[in-house]
Design an enzyme around this catalytic site. Sequence first.
Site, PDB file in Angstrom:
ATOM      1  N   ARG A 162       0.838  -1.209   0.000  1.00  0.00           N
ATOM      2  CA  ARG A 162       0.000   0.000   0.000  1.00  0.00           C
ATOM      3  C   ARG A 162       0.876   1.263   0.000  1.00  0.00           C
ATOM      4  NH1 ARG A 162      -2.174  -3.773  -1.035  1.00  0.00           N
ATOM      5  NH2 ARG A 162      -4.068  -4.713  -0.195  1.00  0.00           N
ATOM      6  N   SER A 166     -11.418  -1.047   3.084  1.00  0.00           N
ATOM      7  CA  SER A 166     -10.579  -1.452   4.215  1.00  0.00           C
ATOM      8  C   SER A 166      -9.939  -0.211   4.827  1.00  0.00           C
ATOM      9  CB  SER A 166      -9.504  -2.434   3.755  1.00  0.00           C
ATOM     10  OG  SER A 166     -10.096  -3.609   3.262  1.00  0.00           O
ATOM     11  N   GLU A 188      -5.433   3.203   6.051  1.00  0.00           N
ATOM     12  CA  GLU A 188      -5.154   3.209   4.619  1.00  0.00           C
ATOM     13  C   GLU A 188      -5.517   4.555   3.986  1.00  0.00           C
ATOM     14  OE1 GLU A 188      -6.132   0.254   1.824  1.00  0.00           O
ATOM     15  OE2 GLU A 188      -5.772  -1.438   3.164  1.00  0.00           O
TER      16      GLU A 188
END
Length: 352
Positions: free
Chosen positions: A178, A252, A348
């Site tokens: 990520r 998420s 995130e």
Amino acid sequence: MSSNYQTDAASIAKLAVQSDFPMRTFNTLGIEAIAHAYFSVGSVADLQLIRLDPTWSALPRLILGGGSNVVLTQDFSGLVLHIRNQGIQIVGEDSDAIYVRAAAGQSWHTLVEWTLANGLGGLENLSLIPGNVGAAPIQNIGAYGVEMQDRFHALTAFDFLTGEILTLRHEDCAFGYRDSIFKHALCDRAVVMDVTFSLPRRWQAEVRYGDIADELAARSILRPDARDISNAVIAIRTRKLPDPAVIGNAGSFFKNPIIPAAQRDALLSHYPALVSYQQTDGGYKLAAGWLIDQCGWKGKALGPVAMYQKQALVLVNLGGASGQDVVRLSKAVQSDVMTRFGVTLEPEPIFV
């Protein structure tokens, strides 16, 4: 004061910049926030005009795509640049791959569907991920055993510092979990305009992820093609994750933390059901959703926000939530996971 107003008005007319722009429908969490200025970007030429305009180039910038990876914690006092260019095309091929280029403003799932409709495999495990193509390399999106970097070939981006068009190959992007160079050296500087993907001619199904294998088995599919895997992923995601059009969310919310082997072993001795996956460097990735669930947050609300009842990793807006409501819940979850497991959860989405 009157002179400044006239200058701003002229710039707005020339560049169609909108003032005091409501952002609720431009972020999938559905948070109410006002942007001081908003500009819909259709081309590099639009960005060049913004860069050369003294009024707008002086403001803080927020590059916005599908709004699925952003938390607006307050009104934004700068200029929102909303990337809206469109288009998908095959741009080349060789003995190993077919190269597909997609505009940054294109919906990610639309790209996946386009590749499947054209008989091209490689992106099917990434089906139904919200957001646009331009965000994919920034976040190095991933799901069900595949990361965007596995299919990435190159991209072009506009450099606000120099005004140049950058061409970045895989080795230039510093992809990580990520993560990418766009969160570091090129943060607030480069604007992704299109991405080219390398889709393998000799396609192989990626079905190591347990949920996919189970879904295919339930459908009695022994030799899946790319469309079968996409359908399985869509079914899994639809069951587990809320539709942002129905319940505001950013997918998420926390990254799966990666910890040293020794720390994982110590946790495993106390929590035999701990969900973990060994990494190539010897560390272990933990399932953040499992950690959050064990702390009692699955389905639990804090004011108008909650961790989703079907998937503890997803933070949802129950209605009328502010960015500060999201921040409070995020910090409460992080605190409880740290207290119980000694593990840091990292969000995130980008907090603005």
